[in-house]
Design an enzyme around this catalytic site. Structure first.
Site, PDB file in Angstrom:
ATOM      1  N   ASP A 117       0.845  -1.203   0.000  1.00 25.40           N
ATOM      2  CA  ASP A 117       0.000   0.000   0.000  1.00 25.40           C
ATOM      3  C   ASP A 117       0.880   1.254   0.000  1.00 25.40           C
ATOM      4  O   ASP A 117       0.690   2.163  -0.813  1.00 25.40           O
ATOM      5  CB  ASP A 117      -0.900  -0.035   1.254  1.00 25.40           C
ATOM      6  CG  ASP A 117      -1.678   1.245   1.434  1.00 25.40           C
ATOM      7  OD1 ASP A 117      -2.748   1.381   0.823  1.00 25.40           O
ATOM      8  OD2 ASP A 117      -1.211   2.129   2.182  1.00 25.40           O
ATOM      9  N   LYS A 161       1.546   4.336  -3.007  1.00 19.80           N
ATOM     10  CA  LYS A 161       1.461   5.775  -2.723  1.00 19.80           C
ATOM     11  C   LYS A 161       2.768   6.489  -3.054  1.00 19.80           C
ATOM     12  O   LYS A 161       2.765   7.597  -3.591  1.00 19.80           O
ATOM     13  CB  LYS A 161       1.076   5.990  -1.262  1.00 19.80           C
ATOM     14  CG  LYS A 161      -0.365   5.545  -0.979  1.00 19.80           C
ATOM     15  CD  LYS A 161      -0.653   5.472   0.513  1.00 19.80           C
ATOM     16  CE  LYS A 161      -2.087   5.017   0.772  1.00 19.80           C
ATOM     17  NZ  LYS A 161      -2.292   4.683   2.203  1.00 19.80           N
TER      18      LYS A 161
END
Lengths: 429, 429
Positions: free
Chosen positions: A205, A209
């Site tokens: 994750d 980003k």
């Protein structure tokens, strides 16, 4: 004074956590947005997979639909909000919306981190907005400052704490002395971690980003697959206690660096952060993005990185922006960008802390330090802890390339006097 | 792809610290800005008061001029940058530039905090940009996020550390145990404080900035004169040592609050900030702006609040933005805004820490606590320190209105058993 009121019909794809919060926010804030901007936002359609599912929000008759493609194709829809998640069908829906001249707002980090360049090009070709503030660090305005306020500022490095789950776990380990397993279980029971926590704890994750951050900060396309990962499942209470003793906190950092040679390094890994560093005091499920640029020094943006309402709030900001641009006949272009040249992780330099279990006998330090020297890794500090069976050596290196440190570790493991390499963790200087 | 290159001729008024850095930055970054945005920024004219003064930057022949009005009136100038400072002649120059259809970028907090509403109206009437990111917190993007990303988000409170001089002084007092006088002298010797430090240490500089923040956050015009001030010259090493013992740092806070009744409270004062609060770890000359909003939770923007290069970097960002908007025929409107209704400081509530020197005899606490009760100020905690001549009582109150606390203090000073009110400082909960 504003131009006369213009009605903007919003179509939303997906009505999970963020979608439901967005529906509520839109209803609550429509009047103040209209007063402020002259834009009357109307929720026109909400596409969901399962019409029968019970929802926390009430929707007027005819709003809910099963037909996402129909929302995208509907000529009465002015702005499309994509909250479906994942790559397909989100990608096709977003591309169709852009091609039909509709601005798109998305909170989908996976989508932008994998096929962002294709979407940016499609938005540019159509001359409409593609906005994705909510895809990185939720409610924290970071995408827009990088696209606008800092546009043209040469950025050297971005260091983010961009995953709330892992920061919560590490904060519990730091503050309560919890083990990784206990802190994870607690995060799961509070809904901060998924039943399968892999995407968070292994850094995927955060990796998506940081790919997005690198892309907009450096103006070259970086994808999720470019990012090197190391998660937090190997971090022990002993690592954290030791970091504390030296004046550090352990954080999962997402780092994007722009080298003097034009290459980009992107990685996610745990690191020891000095207590005086602004990132060290980012606790619990908060996020922060720390930006270093020669001209403006250090900058940090801090806030709620996740949660339905904060994320929806960022989405709504983008919707207002896209609607305003549409009325003015303009859009925020990202433009075509070249694919980034990625610096392999082996060539990325950092300071390291190495924790070795060794035999307690004369000459051990001599043997061990010889291995460091042989691989060109220079030692900044060393201390011995414990005696006899408990003897440990703790080294902090000067900046060294990953490959040299890995080679040092391989040689150390082959040394008679080294029982075990207990941990290796990067250090933020 | 960008439209074809458009040349933007920039006129700069004032060439002090920030102006000189801007001239350098423009030269260094022109190529990358052009590559990125298709805007070729050219430094056309720089107006200075004293042509004979030696300068750190080299300017091509014909660039330097004594005639600021001539720069504003020059039809070949596309964007005006105002770095003169103060209210006049800056105000007249900016108004003239706006009226002639030139976008204006300013770093002048005094100007925006005093006559902002007039300037916003003039910009709107002319349909051009008036941008002022550098007027608050230097390089930290805070004006634009408030104008754009957070537009429409109801903001409850903004708490800023927006004066680097006072934060440097308080940091030295906290970290080295320095006295106020010594820390001030050190700040002066390092160039962080002026020879006459009044504007900084008495909170006027922070007051102008918080007036601007309140204006853009709440959409109502707040001027510097609306702000209540209390400076740091009364803060003692004993106050700080005591704050540390309770787990707090002492910071000069600039606070803007939007009440449920629509009124706005704006004030600058020292306060005890709990160590776990993100503002507590803002050290040295750094600035930070902490934003609370119901929908997005807590947000903090942190970075360099002053300095030539960081401030020039923020100015340049605005210049690029204004130039881009000009090419697209659009501008960022603030719009006409009503004058804010200000909540008088007497009615503003806070928690307080009161430090009293008292006689060490039975019944003292009874008498003192009676005074609190009489004025409706509720006590959260109390402790006694020292004995005999050294006896002191330290109270932390629950939230109480300023007027009630002042009335309590007046009564306490009249009490036989109270020798002296040693200090009164607000506490951030």
């Amino acid at each position: 004074m504003h131009e006369e009121t213009s009605v903007v019909r919003v179509g939303v794809l997906g009505c999970g956590n963020v979608g439901a919060a967005l529906v509520t926010l839109l209803a609550d804030q429509a009047a103040s947005i209209e007063a402020r901007s002259g834009l009357r936002l109307e929720l026109a359609r909400v596409a969901v997979r399962n019409l029968a599912k019970s929802r926390s929000v009430q929707l007027a008759e005819g709003i809910l639909t099963h037909d996402a493609q129909g929302v995208v194709d509907d000529p009465d829809i002015d702005v499309v909000v994509e909250l479906v998640g994942g790559i397909e069908p989100a990608r096709s829906l977003v591309l169709d919306a852009l091609k039909s001249g509709k601005p798109v707002v998305t909170a989908n980090k996976e989508l932008v981190a994998n096929v962002g360049a294709e979407l940016f090009a499609a938005a540019d070709a159509a001359g409409v907005d593609l906005l994705f503030e909510a895809a990185v660090a939720g409610a924290i305005p970071v995408v827009r400052p990088l696209r606008e306020s800092l546009a043209g500022t040469p950025i050297r490095r971005i260091t983010g704490i961009v995953n709330g789950t892992t920061n919560y776990i590490l904060s519990r380990m730091s503050e309560q002395g919890a083990t990784y397993a206990d802190a994870l279980a607690e995060a799961q029971s509070l809904g901060y971690a998924e039943r399968d926590p892999t995407a968070d704890v292994e850094g995927f994750d955060a990796g998506a980003k940081v790919a997005i951050l690198a892309t907009i900060a450096f103006g070259t396309s970086v994808v999720a697959g470019d990012v090197s990962h190391e998660g937090i499942s190997g971090v022990t209470p002993a690592d954290i206690a030791f970091a504390h003793r030296l004046g550090y906190e352990v954080k999962l950092l997402a780092v994007a660096e722009h080298g003097g040679d034009g290459r980009v390094a992107v990685r996610v890994h745990p690191a020891m952060v000095p207590r005086g560093h602004p990132l060290a005091s980012v606790r619990g499920s908060f996020n922060a993005v720390f930006i270093e640029a020669d001209t403006l020094g250090e900058l940090m943006l801090y806030g709620r990185g996740a949660g339905g309402l904060p994320t929806a709030s960022a989405v709504l900001g983008d919707v207002v922006d896209a609607a305003g641009n549409r009325r003015r006949g303009t859009y925020a272009s990202i433009g075509a960008m070249p694919r980034a040249v990625i610096r392999p992780i082996d060539e990325v330099s950092s300071e390291y802390c190495l924790h070795l279990e060794v035999l307690d006998r004369p000459g051990v330090l001599h043997a061990v330090s010889g291995v460091f020297a042989e691989h060109g890794v220079s030692i900044r500090s060393m201390e011995q802890e414990g005696l006899g069976d408990e003897a440990r050596l703790i080294f902090i290196t000067h900046e060294a390339a990953e490959a040299s440190v890995q080679a040092t570790l391989a040689s150390l493991r082959g040394l008679d006097v080294v029982d075990r390499v207990r941990s290796v963790i990067r250090v933020v200087a």
